[in-house]
Structure formats: structure tokens, C-alpha cells
Design a protein around this motif. Structure first.
Motif, PDB file in Angstrom:
ATOM      1  N   GLY A   1       2.579  15.071   3.906  1.00 35.56           N
ATOM      2  CA  GLY A   1       2.549  16.469   4.323  1.00 35.56           C
ATOM      3  C   GLY A   1       3.888  17.159   4.182  1.00 35.56           C
ATOM      4  O   GLY A   1       4.065  18.269   4.695  1.00 35.56           O
ATOM      5  N   LYS A   2       4.848  16.543   3.519  1.00 37.22           N
ATOM      6  CA  LYS A   2       6.179  17.119   3.350  1.00 37.22           C
ATOM      7  C   LYS A   2       6.696  16.750   1.957  1.00 37.22           C
ATOM      8  O   LYS A   2       6.220  15.793   1.359  1.00 37.22           O
ATOM      9  CB  LYS A   2       7.121  16.561   4.430  1.00 37.22           C
ATOM     10  N   PRO A   3       7.640  17.481   1.436  1.00 32.19           N
ATOM     11  CA  PRO A   3       8.119  17.185   0.075  1.00 32.19           C
ATOM     12  C   PRO A   3       8.976  15.918   0.057  1.00 32.19           C
ATOM     13  O   PRO A   3       9.618  15.575   1.057  1.00 32.19           O
ATOM     14  CB  PRO A   3       8.953  18.420  -0.281  1.00 32.19           C
ATOM     15  N   PRO A   4       8.989  15.204  -1.069  1.00 28.41           N
ATOM     16  CA  PRO A   4       9.850  14.012  -1.191  1.00 28.41           C
ATOM     17  C   PRO A   4      11.313  14.402  -1.021  1.00 28.41           C
ATOM     18  O   PRO A   4      11.755  15.450  -1.494  1.00 28.41           O
ATOM     19  CB  PRO A   4       9.560  13.508  -2.611  1.00 28.41           C
ATOM     20  N   ARG A   5      12.070  13.537  -0.340  1.00 28.74           N
ATOM     21  CA  ARG A   5      13.479  13.834  -0.075  1.00 28.74           C
ATOM     22  C   ARG A   5      14.431  12.897  -0.813  1.00 28.74           C
ATOM     23  O   ARG A   5      15.611  13.165  -0.910  1.00 28.74           O
ATOM     24  CB  ARG A   5      13.777  13.722   1.432  1.00 28.74           C
ATOM     25  N   ARG A   6      13.896  11.788  -1.332  1.00 29.17           N
ATOM     26  CA  ARG A   6      14.793  10.838  -1.981  1.00 29.17           C
ATOM     27  C   ARG A   6      14.047  10.099  -3.082  1.00 29.17           C
ATOM     28  O   ARG A   6      12.827  10.043  -3.096  1.00 29.17           O
ATOM     29  CB  ARG A   6      15.337   9.832  -0.964  1.00 29.17           C
ATOM     30  N   PHE A   7      14.812   9.587  -4.015  1.00 32.08           N
ATOM     31  CA  PHE A   7      14.263   8.871  -5.170  1.00 32.08           C
ATOM     32  C   PHE A   7      15.034   7.575  -5.340  1.00 32.08           C
ATOM     33  O   PHE A   7      16.239   7.520  -5.088  1.00 32.08           O
ATOM     34  CB  PHE A   7      14.376   9.747  -6.423  1.00 32.08           C
ATOM     35  N   ARG A   8      14.330   6.524  -5.778  1.00 30.88           N
ATOM     36  CA  ARG A   8      14.927   5.206  -5.999  1.00 30.88           C
ATOM     37  C   ARG A   8      15.513   4.629  -4.712  1.00 30.88           C
ATOM     38  O   ARG A   8      16.619   4.077  -4.683  1.00 30.88           O
ATOM     39  CB  ARG A   8      16.007   5.253  -7.087  1.00 30.88           C
ATOM     40  N   ALA A   9      14.773   4.764  -3.617  1.00 33.50           N
ATOM     41  CA  ALA A   9      15.222   4.174  -2.354  1.00 33.50           C
ATOM     42  C   ALA A   9      15.217   2.658  -2.447  1.00 33.50           C
ATOM     43  O   ALA A   9      14.443   2.063  -3.195  1.00 33.50           O
ATOM     44  CB  ALA A   9      14.300   4.626  -1.224  1.00 33.50           C
ATOM     45  N   ARG A  10      16.081   2.031  -1.684  1.00 36.97           N
ATOM     46  CA  ARG A  10      16.132   0.574  -1.629  1.00 36.97           C
ATOM     47  C   ARG A  10      15.048   0.085  -0.678  1.00 36.97           C
ATOM     48  O   ARG A  10      14.957   0.517   0.458  1.00 36.97           O
ATOM     49  CB  ARG A  10      17.508   0.105  -1.172  1.00 36.97           C
ATOM     50  N   VAL A  11      14.212  -0.832  -1.186  1.00 37.04           N
ATOM     51  CA  VAL A  11      13.094  -1.371  -0.413  1.00 37.04           C
ATOM     52  C   VAL A  11      13.136  -2.886  -0.492  1.00 37.04           C
ATOM     53  O   VAL A  11      13.332  -3.456  -1.572  1.00 37.04           O
ATOM     54  CB  VAL A  11      11.738  -0.855  -0.945  1.00 37.04           C
ATOM     55  N   ALA A  12      12.970  -3.539   0.648  1.00 38.71           N
ATOM     56  CA  ALA A  12      12.956  -5.006   0.698  1.00 38.71           C
ATOM     57  C   ALA A  12      11.572  -5.480   1.141  1.00 38.71           C
ATOM     58  O   ALA A  12      10.970  -4.907   2.057  1.00 38.71           O
ATOM     59  CB  ALA A  12      14.019  -5.529   1.663  1.00 38.71           C
ATOM     60  N   LEU A  13      11.081  -6.506   0.490  1.00 38.88           N
ATOM     61  CA  LEU A  13       9.813  -7.143   0.843  1.00 38.88           C
ATOM     62  C   LEU A  13      10.081  -8.635   0.978  1.00 38.88           C
ATOM     63  O   LEU A  13      10.513  -9.290   0.034  1.00 38.88           O
ATOM     64  CB  LEU A  13       8.760  -6.887  -0.236  1.00 38.88           C
ATOM     65  N   VAL A  14       9.823  -9.159   2.177  1.00 42.91           N
ATOM     66  CA  VAL A  14      10.111 -10.564   2.481  1.00 42.91           C
ATOM     67  C   VAL A  14       8.812 -11.271   2.848  1.00 42.91           C
ATOM     68  O   VAL A  14       8.062 -10.794   3.706  1.00 42.91           O
ATOM     69  CB  VAL A  14      11.120 -10.682   3.642  1.00 42.91           C
ATOM     70  N   PHE A  15       8.550 -12.404   2.186  1.00 39.44           N
ATOM     71  CA  PHE A  15       7.410 -13.248   2.526  1.00 39.44           C
ATOM     72  C   PHE A  15       7.910 -14.443   3.334  1.00 39.44           C
ATOM     73  O   PHE A  15       9.008 -14.958   3.092  1.00 39.44           O
ATOM     74  CB  PHE A  15       6.706 -13.752   1.259  1.00 39.44           C
ATOM     75  N   GLY A  16       7.072 -14.896   4.271  1.00 36.58           N
ATOM     76  CA  GLY A  16       7.411 -16.053   5.078  1.00 36.58           C
ATOM     77  C   GLY A  16       6.542 -17.251   4.750  1.00 36.58           C
ATOM     78  O   GLY A  16       5.588 -17.161   3.971  1.00 36.58           O
ATOM     79  N   ALA A  17       6.867 -18.383   5.370  1.00 44.64           N
ATOM     80  CA  ALA A  17       6.099 -19.608   5.136  1.00 44.64           C
ATOM     81  C   ALA A  17       4.666 -19.435   5.617  1.00 44.64           C
ATOM     82  O   ALA A  17       4.419 -18.784   6.645  1.00 44.64           O
ATOM     83  CB  ALA A  17       6.761 -20.776   5.864  1.00 44.64           C
ATOM     84  N   PRO A  18       3.702 -19.990   4.891  1.00 42.80           N
ATOM     85  CA  PRO A  18       2.299 -19.841   5.300  1.00 42.80           C
ATOM     86  C   PRO A  18       2.046 -20.442   6.684  1.00 42.80           C
ATOM     87  O   PRO A  18       2.621 -21.475   7.049  1.00 42.80           O
ATOM     88  CB  PRO A  18       1.534 -20.608   4.216  1.00 42.80           C
ATOM     89  N   VAL A  19       1.185 -19.798   7.445  1.00 45.79           N
ATOM     90  CA  VAL A  19       0.768 -20.291   8.758  1.00 45.79           C
ATOM     91  C   VAL A  19      -0.628 -20.884   8.605  1.00 45.79           C
ATOM     92  O   VAL A  19      -1.545 -20.185   8.159  1.00 45.79           O
ATOM     93  CB  VAL A  19       0.746 -19.155   9.799  1.00 45.79           C
ATOM     94  N   PRO A  20      -0.824 -22.178   8.926  1.00 45.28           N
ATOM     95  CA  PRO A  20      -2.172 -22.757   8.813  1.00 45.28           C
ATOM     96  C   PRO A  20      -3.167 -21.994   9.672  1.00 45.28           C
ATOM     97  O   PRO A  20      -2.817 -21.450  10.728  1.00 45.28           O
ATOM     98  CB  PRO A  20      -1.977 -24.190   9.321  1.00 45.28           C
ATOM     99  N   ALA A  21      -4.401 -21.953   9.213  1.00 40.27           N
ATOM    100  CA  ALA A  21      -5.426 -21.159   9.896  1.00 40.27           C
ATOM    101  C   ALA A  21      -5.585 -21.563  11.350  1.00 40.27           C
ATOM    102  O   ALA A  21      -5.766 -20.704  12.230  1.00 40.27           O
ATOM    103  CB  ALA A  21      -6.755 -21.300   9.157  1.00 40.27           C
ATOM    104  N   GLU A  22      -5.499 -22.882  11.646  1.00 30.96           N
ATOM    105  CA  GLU A  22      -5.718 -23.341  13.013  1.00 30.96           C
ATOM    106  C   GLU A  22      -4.572 -22.929  13.950  1.00 30.96           C
ATOM    107  O   GLU A  22      -4.717 -22.962  15.172  1.00 30.96           O
ATOM    108  CB  GLU A  22      -5.901 -24.857  13.054  1.00 30.96           C
ATOM    109  N   GLN A  23      -3.415 -22.541  13.383  1.00 33.27           N
ATOM    110  CA  GLN A  23      -2.286 -22.104  14.199  1.00 33.27           C
ATOM    111  C   GLN A  23      -2.125 -20.595  14.211  1.00 33.27           C
ATOM    112  O   GLN A  23      -1.304 -20.051  14.941  1.00 33.27           O
ATOM    113  CB  GLN A  23      -0.991 -22.742  13.687  1.00 33.27           C
TER     114      GLN A  23
END
Length: 638
Positions: A582-604
Motif C-alpha cells: 500500500g506504499k511506494p518502494p523505498r529501497r532497492f537491492r536490500a540485504r536479505v539473509a535466509l538461514v536454515f537450521g538442522a531438521p527436527v524429527p517429527a516425533e520431537q
């Protein structure tokens, strides 16, 4: 596992071993053809066409006879020991070949060509089966790219050196050829001594049954549809490659009106194109298997092939390379062949990686052997295709090259139609890298095969695109039905595999149907991505996870990979400063981090535990963004 693969013992000795072997193969084959054409034929009156076809048959025949046996040997024995024995066989063969060259024993050289074909047929299964034992899954694309680059540069330099050595006079030519063949074989053997151990996961004895074994490995590959499609795709590449390279001298003679140097220049453009395309594939893949590059590579081959087929003949007779390089038409032909090669590199590397990943450890070399068998069949088909079009129907080379372009375009379109999601994901991945400066870490935690859930915090409307582009495998994801049914974007969401969900208040039974589709995807071994908060954050913090994740895990016991995004709060697609979008973009090429963690077993796993893990990972992602770029050495990990 950081640093260039070419500086590490687990890859570099093998790379140079296979490159030197391919170089010696092509040097020997081309030297033999030149000696037969310019020495044996004038001296003994032999038929040139018959000799050339005999030589080609003697080299291909061992692949039909011995590939299956070679695959069984590589699956049952340590591949390091097998490589050493095969390099000793090459050294012995080249030593006898050196004597045959010196004493001009042409019949013996033809027999030795069969021996070199045998050595290559036995080495082929080892060549690609050993890589998964020494490289991480995220390094396979890079490893295959380097192997393909080395192979095609070896083809190029082997061909060029053969012409150079054969052009020398008498005893000097024979002595130089003999010394070079033995020297390269010896260098290959010394380098192979540094290849690390690669023990078999299922050791045992191997029986000699060439025909039965060949039929069996083809049946085994047929039972795995995705793998078999990969093998057919690789063989189609060799069909096209063999067709182009076989007719390249005739093209130069009849269309370019040049000589051997022009053939070498066009061959160099093609070989360098393949190598460049392979390295570009590794760059674009970022450690992932990107099958979306396969149709794009085929389409590039087709488009560049059509442009080559439309090139008019260059005016002149017996033009030298210097004269040709002053003509735009010749440069355009070189560019076309370079682009055909680049398309081949983009096309072939993911397919080899697919075969490696889809094959069981104790069966991988036999699947590579099945690939070699199919490659041989398709190269024979390429020869027959050329005979039918050029000799039987007496069509021009322009029509022949146009037919090859049509085959490539049809193949690319068919692959795209069968798997549009892979190409779409690749486009999304590239677009996200244009819009953001992305940092990924922990992607190795995502399982290479089998079902899994991925849960992440929900910051903006771009979250799903970034997650989908980052995951090494295609992801299914849940989204609000009103957005899913948008008339402008519904086609996109359907191709992407989105699962629409609506509240029971608006659509009684909608949640149940969505959960049924999630279960179906998980039971088919797919990865499903969830935003357990159920809505975008309104303050940048993580909302409480809803119980939907608990319901899913109670129905399907699969591992859960937690993940967290940072850097998107404040963007126009987030709720920062007002409703998202609902507002105009204010920045371009922002720094974004995506971190994955160790899998959690279904029973836990539970909504409470997973929320806690995602909060921890969000802190890690935010810490990565606080560092200066030079402090973070794993900007995009595997």
C-alpha cells in the motif's frame, strides 16, 4: 570444503587424470586418421572412406561391448585401484602405439584404436561415479562443470596437436608423435597415483557377460523413469554434438571455403562454448541441481543452430584464416557455434548431476555405463541421420543443420512442458538475486530426497519467492485462496505448485481439503513450505505459531526444517509503515539473509518447539546482516 576444487586433492588429481586421458584419446585418434589419410592411402591405395568408418567403428564398438562390464567393475571395486590399472593399460597401449607409429605399422594402429576404445569404455563409468564419493552434494554441479570443461578442451587441444605433429617431416613427425603419446600417458598415470581411495559400498566378484549385462543395466535404468529420462537427455546431447562435429569439416569446405585452420577455429569456438556454458551452469546453480537449465540450454542450441543454418556461403576459394577473420560472416559462425556449445554446457551438466544423485551408491557406475551404451547408440544414429539426409535425400548442409536445430527446439519445448516448475523456480531465483543481495546459509540441511516440511517466519509477500528460489528442490506452499485465484497470477501459482487454503468461515471444509493436499504432497516425497504464523507480521517480530503444523505432523510423520528470514521488514511488501503493497518502494537491492537450521524429527517437533527454533535462527540471520560483507565469507553457501 572451501576454496577451488582444482586446488584440493579430493578432486584435482582425478580432474587432471581424466583430462589427460581424454587428451591422449583424441590425439591418438586424430593422428591415426591423418596418418591413414596422408601416408597409408597413397602408399597402399586403401579406400579413405572405408578406413575412416572402420576407425570410427573400432573406437565405438568397445563401448557397446564393455561399458556394462566396466560399470559392474566400478561398482564392485575400489575406484582408485581401478583407475590406476586402467591408466597402466593406457600407458602400455600407448607404448606399443609409439612403436607402431615409428615403424609405420598401420594395421597394428587400428587394432590399438580398439584397445584405446576399450580403456575409455572401462574408464567412463568410473569417471562420473567417483565424484559423489569425493564431493559434497552441493559441489557436484561444480565438479561436473569442470570435468566437462576439461573434456572438451582436451578434445580441442588433442585435435590441434595431432595436426601440428603430423605436419612435421618424416622421422621427426614419427618420433614426436611417439614421444608425446607415451609422455601424456605416463603423466596421466603419475597424476592418478594421487587420487584418494574410493571403496565400493557393495564389493564382490564380477562375471564376464557383455551382452546379458548390457541388457540388464538398460532394464535397470528403465525402471527408474526420472533417471532414464536423464540418460536419454544426455544421449541426445551427444547425438547433436556428434552431428555438428562430424559435418564441421564439410561445412568449412563447402560453405566457409576455408581449410584446416578454419576447422580448428570453429572447433575451438564450440569447445570453449561448452566449457563456458558448463561453468556458467555451475555459477547459476549455486551448488544446487537446477534442472530448469536443461530446457533453456536446449532452446539456446536450437536458436543458435538456426542462425548457423541460415548463414550464406562465404564468397571465395581456399580462404586462409587471416582472410576469414576479416569477414563478419565467419565471426557470426564462430559466435553461433560458441552459443551452441554454451547451450550444451547448460544442458549437459545438470543431467549428469541428476544421474549421479538419482543412482544408488552401489549401482551408480552401472547407470553411468548404461549412459555410455545409450550415448554410443545415439552417436551411431547421428551417423545414420547424416547419411540419410545428406546422401540418400541429397539435402544441403544448411537443411541438415536446420534439422538439428529443430530437434533441439522440440526437445527444449518438450522438457519445458513436462517440468515448467523447474524453469519457473530458476527464473524466480535469478529475479530475487536482482532485487536483493541475498545471503543463504544452512541449505545443506534440506534433505536431498524424501518428504520434508520447511517452516519460516512470515515478514513480507516476497518470502515465498525467496524461499522457493533458495531451496535446492521444488517446494509446495500454502497460500490464501483469494490471492491464489487472482486472474493475473493464477497461472503462476498453479505452475509453482501452490496449495490454496481458505478459512472454514468463508469455505466450510476448505482447511481440510488443503491439509489433504499437503498430505498427498508429502506422501509423494515432496517438500512443503509453511508460514505457521498464518499472516504477515505487523511489527517485525514473530507471531505465535498456529496449531496447523501440529495437525500436519499428526497425519504425516516427516522431518521439519526450521528457517528464518531477516532484512525484509521495512520493504514495501511488508506491513512496515502501513499495509503491505500500500506504499511506494523505498529501497532497492536490500540485504536479505535466509538461514536454515538442522531438521527436527517429527516425533520431537511441535508448534512451540518450532517457533522457538525459528526465533533463534532469526537472531542468527539478523546477526549476519549486521556484519560487513567482508566479514561474512559464506555469502551464498551450498
Amino acid at each position: 570444503m572451501s576454496g577451488s576444487l582444482l586446488t584440493q586433492r579430493r578432486f584435482a588429481p582425478f580432474f587432471w587424470t581424466q583430462a589427460l586421458g581424454a587428451f591422449n584419446d583424441n590425439l591418438f585418434k586424430n593422428v591415426l586418421l591423418l596418418l591413414l589419410t596422408f601416408v597409408a592411402v597413397p602408399r597402399y591405395g586403401w579406400d579413405t572412406g572405408l578406413l575412416n568408418n572402420l576407425a570410427a567403428g573400432l573406437f565405438i564398438l568397445p563401448f557397446l561391448l564393455f561399458s556394462a562390464w566396466g560399470g559392474s567393475l566400478a561398482d564392485r571395486h575400489d575406484k582408485q585401484h581401478l583407475i590406476r590399472r586402467l591408466k597402466l593399460l593406457e600407458l602400455a597401449t600407448m607404448t606399443v602405439a609409439a612403436l607402431a607409429v615409428w615403424f609405420e605399422q598401420f594395421a597394428l594402429l587400428l587394432a590399438l584404436l580398439f584397445m584405446m576404445g576399450t580403456q575409455s569404455a572401462l574408464f567412463g563409468p568410473v569417471k562420473y561415479a567417483i565424484l559423489p564419493q569425493h564431493l559434497a552434494t552441493t559441489e557436484l554441479v561444480r565438479g561436473n562443470a569442470w570435468v566437462n570443461l576439461g573434456t572438451f578442451l582436451a578434445i580441442l587441444f588433442g585435435t590441434l596437436l595431432a595436426g601440428l605433429l603430423a605436419s612435421l617431416d618424416g622421422a621427426l613427425a614419427r618420433g614426436s608423435i611417439a614421444a608425446t603419446l607415451v609422455g601424456i600417458a605416463l603423466a596421466g598415470y603419475l597424476v592418478c597415483l594421487k587420487v584418494p581411495l574410493a571403496p565400493s559400498s557393495a564389493p564382490g566378484r564380477v562375471s564376464w557377460r557383455p551382452i546379458t549385462a548390457s541388457v540388464q543395466i538398460l532394464r535397470d535404468s528403465w525402471r527408474h523413469p526420472r533417471l532414464f529420462r536423464g540418460l536419454i537427455g544426455i544421449s541426445l546431447f551427444w547425438f547433436l554434438g556428434a552431428s555438428y562435429l562430424t559435418q564441421l569439416p564439410a561445412w568449412v569446405r563447402d560453405i566457409v571455403h576455408g581449410g584446416e585452420t578454419a576447422v580448428s577455429a570453429l572447433l575451438a569456438a564450440f569447445a570453449l562454448g561448452v566449457g563456458g556454458g558448463a561453468l556458467l551452469c555451475a555459477r547459476l546453480s549455486a551448488g544446487r541441481l537446477e534442472v530448469g537449465l536443461v530446457p533453456l540450454g536446449a532452446l539456446l542450441i536450437g536458436v543458435a543452430g538456426f542462425d548457423l543454418a541460415l548463414q550464406p556461403a562465404i564468397v571465395g576459394e581456399q580462404l586462409g584464416l587471416g582472410e576469414l577473420t576479416a569477414m563478419f560472416g565467419f565471426w557470426r559462425m564462430m559466435l553461433d557455434l560458441a552459443l551452441i556449445g554454451a547451450g550444451g554446457g547448460l544442458y549437459i551438466v545438470p543431467l549428469y548431476t541428476l544421474v549421479q544423485l538419482e543412482s544408488r551408491d552401489d549401482h551408480r557406475a552401472r547407470m553411468i555405463a548404461a549412459n555410455n551404451l545409450l550415448n554410443s547408440f545415439f552417436m551411431i544414429l547421428a551417423a545414420l541421420f547424416g547419411i540419410v539426409l545428406l546422401s540418400v535425400f541429397d539435402l544441403s548442409l544448411h537443411v541438415f543443420f536446420a534439422a538439428l536445430a529443430v530437434i533441439a527446439l522440440v526437445a527444449g519445448a518438450a522438457i519445458l512442458a513436462l517440468n515448467p516448475r523447474a524453469v519457473l523456480r530458476l527464473i524466480i531465483f535469478a529475479l530475487m538475486h536482482v532485487l536483493y543481495r541475498l545471503r543463504f546459509s544452512g541449505r545443506a540441511y534440506l534433505p536431498a530426497q524424501g518428504a520434508a516440511l520447511v517452516v519460516c517466519n512470515h515478514v513480507s509477500f516476497m518470502d515465498a519467492l525467496i524461499m522457493g528460489g533458495a531451496c535446492p528442490r521444488p517446494m509446495r506452499f500454502l497460500m490464501d485462496r483469494p490471492i491464489y485465484e487472482s486472474p493475473w497470477l493464477n497461472w503462476f501459482f498453479r505452475i509453482a505448485g501452490a496449495i490454496p487454503v481458505d478459512s472454514d468461515r468463508r469455505d466450510p471444509g476448505g482447511v481440510r481439503r488443503a491439509l489433504d493436499k499437503v498430505s498427498m504432497a508429502l506422501r509423494n516425497g515432496e517438500v512443503v513450505m509453511l508460514f505457521p504464523e498464518g499472516r504477515l507480521t505487523k511489527n517485525g517480530d514473530i507471531n505465535r505459531f498456529r496449531r496447523g503444523i501440529d495437525i500436519i505432523l499428526s497425519r504425516d510423520s516427516v522431518p521439519v526444517v526450521p528457517a528464518a528470514l531477516a532484512g525484509l521488514w521495512g520493504s514495501w511488501t511488508s506491513n512496515y509503515g502501513g499495509p503491505a503493497l500500500g506504499k511506494p518502494p523505498r529501497r532497492f537491492r536490500a540485504r536479505v539473509a535466509l538461514v536454515f537450521g538442522a531438521p527436527v524429527p517429527a516425533e520431537q517437533a511441535s508448534s512451540v518447539i518450532l517457533e522457538s527454533r525459528v526465533r533463534e535462527l532469526k537472531g542468527v540471520a539478523e546477526e549476519q546482516l549486521r556484519r560487513r560483507p567482508g566479514q561474512n565469507h559464506s555469502r551464498v553457501d551450498g
